[in-house]
Design a protein around this motif. Structure first.
Motif, PDB file in Angstrom:
ATOM      1  N   LYS A 452      43.697  34.483  41.597  1.00  0.00           N
ATOM      2  CA  LYS A 452      42.279  35.059  41.528  1.00  0.00           C
ATOM      3  C   LYS A 452      41.638  35.185  39.795  1.00  0.00           C
ATOM      4  O   LYS A 452      42.381  35.840  39.246  1.00  0.00           O
ATOM      5  CB  LYS A 452      42.044  36.519  42.215  1.00  0.00           C
ATOM      6  CG  LYS A 452      42.194  36.277  43.701  1.00  0.00           C
ATOM      7  CD  LYS A 452      41.317  37.305  44.275  1.00  0.00           C
ATOM      8  CE  LYS A 452      41.755  38.629  44.285  1.00  0.00           C
ATOM      9  NZ  LYS A 452      43.197  38.890  44.959  1.00  0.00           N
ATOM     10  N   VAL A 453      40.631  34.550  39.798  1.00  0.00           N
ATOM     11  CA  VAL A 453      40.044  34.268  38.236  1.00  0.00           C
ATOM     12  C   VAL A 453      38.859  35.038  38.255  1.00  0.00           C
ATOM     13  O   VAL A 453      37.731  34.701  39.018  1.00  0.00           O
ATOM     14  CB  VAL A 453      39.850  32.804  38.279  1.00  0.00           C
ATOM     15  CG1 VAL A 453      39.266  32.549  36.787  1.00  0.00           C
ATOM     16  CG2 VAL A 453      41.215  32.051  38.344  1.00  0.00           C
ATOM     17  N   ALA A 454      38.660  35.672  37.453  1.00  0.00           N
ATOM     18  CA  ALA A 454      37.207  36.762  37.199  1.00  0.00           C
ATOM     19  C   ALA A 454      36.342  35.860  36.514  1.00  0.00           C
ATOM     20  O   ALA A 454      36.792  35.266  35.180  1.00  0.00           O
ATOM     21  CB  ALA A 454      37.663  38.139  36.558  1.00  0.00           C
ATOM     22  N   THR A 455      34.936  35.899  36.804  1.00  0.00           N
ATOM     23  CA  THR A 455      34.029  35.168  35.943  1.00  0.00           C
ATOM     24  C   THR A 455      33.814  35.867  34.817  1.00  0.00           C
ATOM     25  O   THR A 455      32.964  35.280  34.027  1.00  0.00           O
ATOM     26  CB  THR A 455      32.859  34.827  36.860  1.00  0.00           C
ATOM     27  OG1 THR A 455      32.011  36.034  37.278  1.00  0.00           O
ATOM     28  CG2 THR A 455      33.387  33.985  38.402  1.00  0.00           C
ATOM     29  N   ASN A 456      33.770  37.069  34.919  1.00  0.00           N
ATOM     30  CA  ASN A 456      33.510  38.178  33.694  1.00  0.00           C
ATOM     31  C   ASN A 456      34.390  38.977  33.454  1.00  0.00           C
ATOM     32  O   ASN A 456      34.990  39.565  34.380  1.00  0.00           O
ATOM     33  CB  ASN A 456      32.005  38.714  34.052  1.00  0.00           C
ATOM     34  CG  ASN A 456      32.032  39.548  35.404  1.00  0.00           C
ATOM     35  OD1 ASN A 456      32.366  40.743  35.278  1.00  0.00           O
ATOM     36  ND2 ASN A 456      31.722  39.010  36.619  1.00  0.00           N
TER      37      ASN A 456
END
Length: 522
Positions: A452-456
């Protein structure tokens, strides 16, 4: 894609854009001056758009260098631009779309990258070693859940090379129009899930006995070997029906399933990780809980990693028809042939018709959370979503529930629903998934690792123990798209090798399978 970042206050993606998004955590207050001379007429939340020029009613609103809508009212420079002020444009017409007109970008082969995976007899490679127990009908799901708990506590500790045992429960199998043309979608999905490389060819099927979807329909590529409740039970049995009259009571059924499971565990336990080239990766790219940062941080970094995997000879799929439809004109030129380009258009047209039959349209997307994150409509969402596909040529298009056929970049047609998309990418054969999010979601799949990659960065810090990678550093200027793309590529190799555990697996956060069933229910 270039990002013009001004004092960490706003991001303007393209020189043609007449809006930018606010970067600063907590947003910006009324009266704030931006470096280009724009003064905010009102407070604007983080991720939301500010008008950089006056925009008259009916004039285009431009982001990513593309028209995301027209002004529903007069918009002054410095105004907040959101879903109430943006009128949804018509979707691109599918006829006369440019097909296969963009030459593939020059890219050197990426050699020497490997991961430690589980090789299968069919040539595929797994990133996990999992016993999958699928079902032919929802009726047996309670029993399957029960035996999985028993297997985990009583049997799994004896087989240290097996990572997990997973129930592949679903809501299909009976009370459905099983011969309807569209029923092929859920049926082939279930069949192809059992062929996922992380199961090593050892999937068991638990059936009831009277259901419409008989186990033989799920094992057409494998011999059906029925478990018999006798001392001479077939050691290779892969199908057990609860209604078999040789069972006396629930305990007898459970004992039979445990016996069958142990024989499959013995085979799986003999699997060992071995060094495999990165070309054996089959990675699904997906986004969920998106925000306005998705298209400028996480998704571009994912797109960079996509290109790296393709250069290494691997396979990547991107999906979510409704979050591709409004940007389809940017994709069809990238098809390797007119046939592949036409296949893209055919999937768009099929879904247009599907929505129309359900008396819905694309305006049902985005979600309230997407809008709170700054996304005004599905056009803006689509333009940010397709960036996950990078710049590689599109080599193939597969329908919902079909298996991936070619190395390179494939469009796997799925709904935008996180759970349905994940289920269909699993059926397509992914051995790892990358999932970007701006609003946050604990989504995970027990069958494959989900990065899971956070955008912010605000989300990454708030959900520090759920997010695996912070792409928000791109927005703050602490890292480039290329930096995060390479970081993700190396993380993919580590996770695929079992060297690193994704947060969803560490915490046991796993979603159920959700089938896409466009056929009638009887």
């Amino acid at each position: 894609m270039s990002i013009d970042q001004e004092k960490s206050r706003m991001i303007k993606v393209h020189e043609k854009d007449n809006v930018a998004i606010v970067v600063e955590r907590g947003g910006l207050s009324e009266g704030t001056s931006l470096q280009d001379g724009t003064t905010l007429n009102m407070a604007i939340p983080q991720g939301h758009k500010v008008a950089l020029f006056p925009i008259a009613i009916g004039d285009p609103i431009i982001r990513y260098g593309e028209i995301i809508g027209t002004a529903a009212c007069d918009i002054a420079r410095g105004d907040h631009v959101n879903e109430t002020s943006v009128k949804l444009p018509n979707a691109p017409a599918l006829q006369d779309m440019p097909l296969a007109r963009r030459s593939a970008p020059e890219a050197e082969a990426l050699e020497g990258y490997t991961f430690e995976g589980f090789r299968n007899a069919d040539g595929s490679v797994g990133t996990k070693n999992v016993l999958g127990i699928t079902t032919s009908v929802q009726c047996v799901a309670g029993t399957t859940d029960y035996v999985v708990r028993r297997i985990k506590s009583e049997l799994l500790p004896n087989y240290p090379n097996v990572d997990d045992v997973v129930a592949l429960n679903h809501s299909y199998g009976c009370g459905v129009a099983i011969n309807a043309p569209a029923a092929i979608v859920p049926i082939r999905t279930l069949k192809n899930i059992s062929l996922n490389p992380n199961f090593g060819g050892e999937v068991m099927v638990i059936g009831l006995g009277c259901e419409k979807l008989q186990p033989s329909a799920l094992l057409t590529d494998q011999p059906v070997r029925i478990y018999e409740n006798t001392e001479a039970a077939d050691p290779g049995a892969n199908v057990l029906s609860l209604q078999d009259e040789s069972f006396s009571g629930f305990g007898d059924m459970v004992d039979g399933i445990l016996d069958m499971a142990e024989r499959h565990l013995e085979k799986l336990n003999r699997r060992q990780r071995e060094t495999c080239p990165a070309s054996e990766l089959v990675v699904g790219m997906q986004c969920g809980g998106s925000d306005a940062f998705s298209g400028v941080t996480a998704n571009p970094a994912v797109g960079f990693a996509t290109d790296l995997i393709v250069r290494a000879g691997g396979s990547v799929m991107f999906s979510e028809v409704t979050e591709v439809r409004d940007a389809i004109h940017l994709l069809t030129p990238r098809a390797v042939s007119t046939e592949v380009g036409q296949a893209l258009l055919d999937q768009m047209a099929w879904y247009d018709n599907y929505l129309e039959q359900g008396q819905a349209d694309r305006s049902a997307n985005p979600s309230p959370g997407n809008k709170r994150g700054g996304l005004s409509n599905v056009v803006e969402k689509a333009l940010g979503s397709i960036i996950k596909s990078g710049n590689s040529p599109i080599v193939d298009v597969i329908g919902p529930g079909e298996r991936i056929r070619k190395r390179g970049l494939t469009f796997a047609a799925t709904p935008a629903s996180d759970f349905i998309c994940g289920t269909l990418q699993l059926a397509a054969g992914m051995n790892l998934q990358v999932f970007t999010t701006g609003r946050g979601t604990p989504y995970g799949l027990p069958m494959v690792p989900v990065i899971k990659v956070a955008t912010n960065t605000a989300l990454s810090q708030r959900w520090h123990d759920i997010i695996d990678l912070d792409a928000g550093r791109i927005a703050t200027g602490d890292a480039s798209i290329e930096d995060i793309g390479w970081e993700l590529f190396h993380l993919i190799l580590d996770v695929a090798s079992g060297r690193k555990l994704v947060a969803a697996d560490r915490l046991g956060l796993h979603n159920d399978l959700v089938l896409f069933n466009p056929a009638p229910v009887t």
